[in-house]
Design an enzyme around this catalytic site. Sequence first.
Site, mmCIF file in Angstrom:
data_model
loop_
_atom_site.group_PDB
_atom_site.id
_atom_site.type_symbol
_atom_site.label_atom_id
_atom_site.label_comp_id
_atom_site.label_asym_id
_atom_site.label_seq_id
_atom_site.Cartn_x
_atom_site.Cartn_y
_atom_site.Cartn_z
ATOM 1 N N TYR A 139 0.818 -1.213 0.000
ATOM 2 C CA TYR A 139 0.000 0.000 0.000
ATOM 3 C C TYR A 139 0.852 1.264 0.000
ATOM 4 O O TYR A 139 0.386 2.333 -0.348
ATOM 5 C CB TYR A 139 -0.911 0.049 1.225
ATOM 6 C CG TYR A 139 -2.002 -1.003 1.266
ATOM 7 C CD1 TYR A 139 -2.436 -1.623 0.098
ATOM 8 C CD2 TYR A 139 -2.608 -1.361 2.456
ATOM 9 C CE1 TYR A 139 -3.435 -2.577 0.142
ATOM 10 C CE2 TYR A 139 -3.613 -2.310 2.499
ATOM 11 C CZ TYR A 139 -4.021 -2.919 1.332
ATOM 12 O OH TYR A 139 -5.015 -3.857 1.362
ATOM 13 N N LYS A 185 3.540 -15.498 2.664
ATOM 14 C CA LYS A 185 3.374 -16.304 1.446
ATOM 15 C C LYS A 185 4.791 -16.640 0.961
ATOM 16 O O LYS A 185 5.192 -16.310 -0.153
ATOM 17 C CB LYS A 185 2.577 -15.467 0.414
ATOM 18 C CG LYS A 185 2.091 -16.225 -0.792
ATOM 19 C CD LYS A 185 1.004 -17.226 -0.486
ATOM 20 C CE LYS A 185 0.645 -17.980 -1.754
ATOM 21 N NZ LYS A 185 -0.167 -19.168 -1.500
ATOM 22 N N ASP A 218 -3.121 -18.054 2.522
ATOM 23 C CA ASP A 218 -4.299 -18.725 1.962
ATOM 24 C C ASP A 218 -4.818 -19.795 2.920
ATOM 25 O O ASP A 218 -6.023 -19.951 3.109
ATOM 26 C CB ASP A 218 -3.990 -19.305 0.571
ATOM 27 C CG ASP A 218 -2.648 -20.018 0.512
ATOM 28 O OD1 ASP A 218 -1.795 -19.785 1.392
ATOM 29 O OD2 ASP A 218 -2.445 -20.812 -0.417
ATOM 30 N N ASP A 242 -4.965 -6.669 6.348
ATOM 31 C CA ASP A 242 -6.178 -5.935 5.996
ATOM 32 C C ASP A 242 -7.302 -6.936 5.705
ATOM 33 O O ASP A 242 -8.418 -6.838 6.238
ATOM 34 C CB ASP A 242 -5.871 -5.079 4.752
ATOM 35 C CG ASP A 242 -6.980 -4.103 4.435
ATOM 36 O OD1 ASP A 242 -7.897 -3.951 5.259
ATOM 37 O OD2 ASP A 242 -6.931 -3.499 3.342
ATOM 38 N N ASP A 246 -10.539 -8.144 8.437
ATOM 39 C CA ASP A 246 -11.955 -7.950 8.102
ATOM 40 C C ASP A 246 -12.702 -9.282 8.057
ATOM 41 O O ASP A 246 -13.864 -9.365 8.457
ATOM 42 C CB ASP A 246 -12.107 -7.205 6.773
ATOM 43 C CG ASP A 246 -12.246 -5.704 7.002
ATOM 44 O OD1 ASP A 246 -11.891 -5.251 8.111
ATOM 45 O OD2 ASP A 246 -12.708 -4.990 6.094
#
Length: 349
Positions: A139, A185, A218, A242, A246
């Site tokens: 970001y 990852k 994942d 993020d 959520d």
Amino acid sequence: MPKIVTLPGDGIGPEVTAAAVEVLREVAPDVHIEEHAIGGGAYDLYGDPFPQATRDAIRDADAVLLGTVGGPQNSPWNSLPRQLRPESGLLALRKALGCYANLRPVRVQPGLEHLSPLKPELARGVDILIVRELLGGIYFDGDRRIEGETAYNTMRYTTPEVERVAKVAFWAAEQRRGRVTSVDKANVLEVSELWRRDVQALRDREYRNVHLNHEYVDSVAMLIVANPGRYDVIVTENLFGDILSDLAAVIPGSLGLMPSASLGDGPGLFEPIHGSAPDIAGQGIANPAATIMSAAMLLRHGLDRPQVANQVDRAVALALREHPTRDLGGKADTRTFTHAVLNAMGSPS
Ligand code: ATP
């Protein structure tokens, strides 16, 4: 004397902040609490959603307790230029505080398992703390552009950036069940390889009493709903955090139950994750639990008073069981609930 700045903000913000302040005054009477303006209300008063007086006040504060910022869709604020809208006050506040770690507890409260979208046997006892890196990663990195039919964003982390957020996770795990799951990852991304290497090295160097494991993002996205009981503290980078935070936020079953903390080198920012709820603002029926639990996080992380924080958390759990608010299917209004919390702490109100 420790100083807390409260920023009640807009919508239900003033109602839920007042409830949390009542609790703070009870459990931390020595703390100086100072209220300042932010958001739409600050624009109305000063023509600026993040006025200079508020900037000055947070500079020497030990912690900031924020209500909510925003307003009704048809508010005159929404026709203002972007930099004067209430939300830009919030963004400027977050930027000014420079917080690099966002903490979101995901706790299914005893007796409220039925609110969770998960089966009660899976929801029961869930108590996870997600620590998300907040200032780095894809970001924020400078190398971002669109060139014709090609676009670039870059995920980049440095060892100091990884270590400072991992320290927060290890520290929190020491106060909890002593387990950290670092999420990455690393089978695909070099930046994740560095993340994994640095988190492991820090654990081996300074936090040998904490159990650390590494999982792929994942797999965590699946397991956090299929078997949430396996997690204690989760630490991860900005983008993964993020999405995961959520996803996990729906597990307790109500926005009104979700506190948060953002920590950096200066004062921390403590706030409920719900918005300003303009549909119920001013009616005295908002659920203040998330803000009171944010105040508990403030006591734990901002003032280093974990025992008082635990006392508040226990009182909230009891009040939620005995006096649930309307959003939880109960009847209690904001005042009734707040008094139930104060009573549960053994203080007449
Ligand atoms: P914003 O634009 O400020 O995020 P929003 O309406 O999109 O506002 P929320 O304010 O989080 O999002 O509200 C979503 C729904 O949840 C609304 O119906 C609101 O009344 C309800 N809600 C949110 N927080 C609470 C709370 N603390 N107590 C009771 N209901 C709440």
